[in-house]
Scaffold this motif. Structure first.
Motif, PDB file in Angstrom:
ATOM      1  N   VAL A  49       0.843  -1.208   0.000  1.00 28.43           N
ATOM      2  CA  VAL A  49       0.000   0.000   0.000  1.00 28.43           C
ATOM      3  C   VAL A  49       0.870   1.246   0.000  1.00 28.43           C
ATOM      4  O   VAL A  49       0.643   2.176  -0.782  1.00 28.43           O
ATOM      5  CB  VAL A  49      -0.966  -0.002   1.203  1.00 28.43           C
ATOM      6  N   ILE A  50       1.880   1.263   0.845  1.00 28.42           N
ATOM      7  CA  ILE A  50       2.760   2.429   0.933  1.00 28.42           C
ATOM      8  C   ILE A  50       3.493   2.653  -0.392  1.00 28.42           C
ATOM      9  O   ILE A  50       3.572   3.778  -0.884  1.00 28.42           O
ATOM     10  CB  ILE A  50       3.750   2.283   2.102  1.00 28.42           C
ATOM     11  N   SER A  51       4.007   1.585  -1.002  1.00 32.27           N
ATOM     12  CA  SER A  51       4.747   1.751  -2.258  1.00 32.27           C
ATOM     13  C   SER A  51       3.834   2.215  -3.385  1.00 32.27           C
ATOM     14  O   SER A  51       4.245   2.999  -4.241  1.00 32.27           O
ATOM     15  CB  SER A  51       5.461   0.456  -2.643  1.00 32.27           C
ATOM     16  N   GLU A  52       2.574   1.780  -3.399  1.00 32.43           N
ATOM     17  CA  GLU A  52       1.629   2.186  -4.452  1.00 32.43           C
ATOM     18  C   GLU A  52       1.198   3.648  -4.297  1.00 32.43           C
ATOM     19  O   GLU A  52       0.947   4.329  -5.283  1.00 32.43           O
ATOM     20  CB  GLU A  52       0.388   1.294  -4.437  1.00 32.43           C
ATOM     21  N   LEU A  53       1.109   4.128  -3.059  1.00 31.55           N
ATOM     22  CA  LEU A  53       0.592   5.476  -2.820  1.00 31.55           C
ATOM     23  C   LEU A  53       1.665   6.508  -2.516  1.00 31.55           C
ATOM     24  O   LEU A  53       1.368   7.702  -2.490  1.00 31.55           O
ATOM     25  CB  LEU A  53      -0.434   5.448  -1.676  1.00 31.55           C
ATOM     26  N   LYS A  54       2.890   6.064  -2.308  1.00 39.32           N
ATOM     27  CA  LYS A  54       3.974   6.990  -1.935  1.00 39.32           C
ATOM     28  C   LYS A  54       4.141   8.095  -2.978  1.00 39.32           C
ATOM     29  O   LYS A  54       4.235   7.846  -4.168  1.00 39.32           O
ATOM     30  CB  LYS A  54       5.281   6.237  -1.785  1.00 39.32           C
ATOM     31  N   GLY A  55       4.138   9.323  -2.508  1.00 37.56           N
ATOM     32  CA  GLY A  55       4.355  10.479  -3.368  1.00 37.56           C
ATOM     33  C   GLY A  55       3.137  10.909  -4.164  1.00 37.56           C
ATOM     34  O   GLY A  55       3.217  11.861  -4.937  1.00 37.56           O
ATOM     35  N   LYS A  56       2.012  10.214  -3.993  1.00 36.78           N
ATOM     36  CA  LYS A  56       0.804  10.571  -4.735  1.00 36.78           C
ATOM     37  C   LYS A  56      -0.122  11.394  -3.859  1.00 36.78           C
ATOM     38  O   LYS A  56      -0.189  11.192  -2.647  1.00 36.78           O
ATOM     39  CB  LYS A  56       0.066   9.312  -5.202  1.00 36.78           C
ATOM     40  N   ASN A  57      -0.815  12.314  -4.476  1.00 42.99           N
ATOM     41  CA  ASN A  57      -1.809  13.116  -3.776  1.00 42.99           C
ATOM     42  C   ASN A  57      -3.061  12.267  -3.617  1.00 42.99           C
ATOM     43  O   ASN A  57      -3.625  11.793  -4.601  1.00 42.99           O
ATOM     44  CB  ASN A  57      -2.107  14.383  -4.581  1.00 42.99           C
ATOM     45  N   VAL A  58      -3.510  12.063  -2.381  1.00 40.18           N
ATOM     46  CA  VAL A  58      -4.642  11.196  -2.096  1.00 40.18           C
ATOM     47  C   VAL A  58      -5.899  11.681  -2.811  1.00 40.18           C
ATOM     48  O   VAL A  58      -6.660  10.875  -3.365  1.00 40.18           O
ATOM     49  CB  VAL A  58      -4.877  11.099  -0.571  1.00 40.18           C
ATOM     50  N   ASN A  59      -6.124  12.971  -2.836  1.00 43.64           N
ATOM     51  CA  ASN A  59      -7.319  13.499  -3.502  1.00 43.64           C
ATOM     52  C   ASN A  59      -7.284  13.213  -5.002  1.00 43.64           C
ATOM     53  O   ASN A  59      -8.316  12.907  -5.607  1.00 43.64           O
ATOM     54  CB  ASN A  59      -7.464  14.999  -3.250  1.00 43.64           C
ATOM     55  N   GLU A  60      -6.103  13.282  -5.611  1.00 45.54           N
ATOM     56  CA  GLU A  60      -5.981  12.972  -7.035  1.00 45.54           C
ATOM     57  C   GLU A  60      -6.215  11.482  -7.299  1.00 45.54           C
ATOM     58  O   GLU A  60      -6.816  11.113  -8.304  1.00 45.54           O
ATOM     59  CB  GLU A  60      -4.604  13.392  -7.557  1.00 45.54           C
ATOM     60  N   VAL A  61      -5.750  10.619  -6.407  1.00 42.28           N
ATOM     61  CA  VAL A  61      -5.964   9.175  -6.552  1.00 42.28           C
ATOM     62  C   VAL A  61      -7.465   8.866  -6.500  1.00 42.28           C
ATOM     63  O   VAL A  61      -7.981   8.102  -7.311  1.00 42.28           O
ATOM     64  CB  VAL A  61      -5.206   8.390  -5.458  1.00 42.28           C
ATOM     65  N   ILE A  62      -8.167   9.488  -5.569  1.00 43.68           N
ATOM     66  CA  ILE A  62      -9.609   9.274  -5.450  1.00 43.68           C
ATOM     67  C   ILE A  62     -10.329   9.801  -6.685  1.00 43.68           C
ATOM     68  O   ILE A  62     -11.208   9.133  -7.238  1.00 43.68           O
ATOM     69  CB  ILE A  62     -10.152   9.935  -4.162  1.00 43.68           C
ATOM     70  N   THR A  85      -9.107  10.135  -9.706  1.00 37.94           N
ATOM     71  CA  THR A  85      -8.797   9.221 -10.802  1.00 37.94           C
ATOM     72  C   THR A  85      -9.662   7.962 -10.706  1.00 37.94           C
ATOM     73  O   THR A  85     -10.177   7.475 -11.713  1.00 37.94           O
ATOM     74  CB  THR A  85      -7.303   8.831 -10.783  1.00 37.94           C
ATOM     75  N   GLY A  86      -9.842   7.454  -9.506  1.00 34.26           N
ATOM     76  CA  GLY A  86     -10.693   6.277  -9.305  1.00 34.26           C
ATOM     77  C   GLY A  86     -12.125   6.543  -9.713  1.00 34.26           C
ATOM     78  O   GLY A  86     -12.779   5.704 -10.339  1.00 34.26           O
ATOM     79  N   TYR A  87     -12.636   7.726  -9.369  1.00 37.34           N
ATOM     80  CA  TYR A  87     -13.989   8.080  -9.780  1.00 37.34           C
ATOM     81  C   TYR A  87     -14.103   8.133 -11.300  1.00 37.34           C
ATOM     82  O   TYR A  87     -15.090   7.694 -11.872  1.00 37.34           O
ATOM     83  CB  TYR A  87     -14.403   9.438  -9.213  1.00 37.34           C
ATOM     84  N   GLY A  88     -13.086   8.667 -11.966  1.00 35.40           N
ATOM     85  CA  GLY A  88     -13.095   8.726 -13.422  1.00 35.40           C
ATOM     86  C   GLY A  88     -13.141   7.331 -14.033  1.00 35.40           C
ATOM     87  O   GLY A  88     -13.838   7.086 -15.016  1.00 35.40           O
ATOM     88  N   LYS A  89     -12.410   6.392 -13.443  1.00 31.05           N
ATOM     89  CA  LYS A  89     -12.417   5.012 -13.928  1.00 31.05           C
ATOM     90  C   LYS A  89     -13.774   4.361 -13.688  1.00 31.05           C
ATOM     91  O   LYS A  89     -14.267   3.606 -14.520  1.00 31.05           O
ATOM     92  CB  LYS A  89     -11.309   4.204 -13.259  1.00 31.05           C
ATOM     93  N   LEU A 112      -3.551  -1.739  -6.376  1.00 31.16           N
ATOM     94  CA  LEU A 112      -4.675  -1.076  -5.725  1.00 31.16           C
ATOM     95  C   LEU A 112      -5.733  -0.777  -6.771  1.00 31.16           C
ATOM     96  O   LEU A 112      -5.428  -0.295  -7.858  1.00 31.16           O
ATOM     97  CB  LEU A 112      -4.215   0.230  -5.069  1.00 31.16           C
ATOM     98  N   ALA A 113      -6.977  -1.066  -6.431  1.00 29.37           N
ATOM     99  CA  ALA A 113      -8.085  -0.832  -7.350  1.00 29.37           C
ATOM    100  C   ALA A 113      -9.180  -0.083  -6.610  1.00 29.37           C
ATOM    101  O   ALA A 113      -9.406  -0.317  -5.424  1.00 29.37           O
ATOM    102  CB  ALA A 113      -8.620  -2.151  -7.879  1.00 29.37           C
ATOM    103  N   PRO A 114      -9.873   0.825  -7.288  1.00 36.05           N
ATOM    104  CA  PRO A 114     -10.967   1.538  -6.623  1.00 36.05           C
ATOM    105  C   PRO A 114     -12.102   0.581  -6.300  1.00 36.05           C
ATOM    106  O   PRO A 114     -12.326  -0.404  -6.992  1.00 36.05           O
ATOM    107  CB  PRO A 114     -11.404   2.575  -7.664  1.00 36.05           C
ATOM    108  N   CYS A 115     -12.804   0.870  -5.237  1.00 36.50           N
ATOM    109  CA  CYS A 115     -13.952   0.066  -4.832  1.00 36.50           C
ATOM    110  C   CYS A 115     -15.048   0.222  -5.877  1.00 36.50           C
ATOM    111  O   CYS A 115     -15.246   1.298  -6.432  1.00 36.50           O
ATOM    112  CB  CYS A 115     -14.456   0.540  -3.472  1.00 36.50           C
ATOM    113  N   LEU A 116     -15.782  -0.836  -6.142  1.00 34.76           N
ATOM    114  CA  LEU A 116     -16.834  -0.796  -7.146  1.00 34.76           C
ATOM    115  C   LEU A 116     -18.226  -0.751  -6.533  1.00 34.76           C
ATOM    116  O   LEU A 116     -19.210  -0.797  -7.244  1.00 34.76           O
ATOM    117  CB  LEU A 116     -16.731  -2.019  -8.062  1.00 34.76           C
TER     118      LEU A 116
END
Length: 116
Positions: free
Chosen positions: A42-55, A57-61, A95-99
């Motif tokens: 989890v840490i390696s996948e999210l390190k250096g990423k903005n949490v709000n941008e990740v969320i 991006t997940g919504y866009g997917k 990591l995958a967004p919740c469906l």
């Protein structure tokens, strides 16, 4: 999911780059023992990423997916119940967004899941 949730709690609480000790402290506060392999993933996948941008991006997917996601929700819920086994040697996880969608609120879940 608990590792992602703890990471998000730390990040939304002001710690832009939570470390393993930060997440372990959050999990320990609710009586959860951390699995270092999953925590490191989890840490390696999210390190250096903005949490709000990740969320976002997940919504866009999610918006581009067909509405028939019930099978994926059922399988991810089954895999998450009772604590899943650690990934096998050489198995790739991501990591995958919740469906899932809240039936009562009609809103999408904001979490990410570790999928192996």
């Amino acid at each position: 999911m608990r590792y992602v949730a703890a990471y998000l709690l730390a990040a939304l609480g002001g710690n832009e780059n939570p470390e393993a000790k930060d997440i372990k402290k959050i999990l320990d506060s609710v009586g959860i023992e951390a699995d270092d392999t999953r925590l490191d993933k989890v840490i390696s996948e999210l390190k250096g990423k903005n949490v709000n941008e990740v969320i976002t991006t997940g919504y866009g997917k999610l918006a581009s997916m067909p509405a028939g996601g019930a099978v994926a929700v059922a399988s991810s819920a089954a895999a998450g119940s009772g604590g899943a086994a650690a990934p096998a040697a050489g198995e790739r996880c991501s990591l995958a967004p919740c469906l899932s969608t809240s039936v009562t609120l009609g809103t999408r879940c904001l979490c990410l899941h570790l999928v192996c």
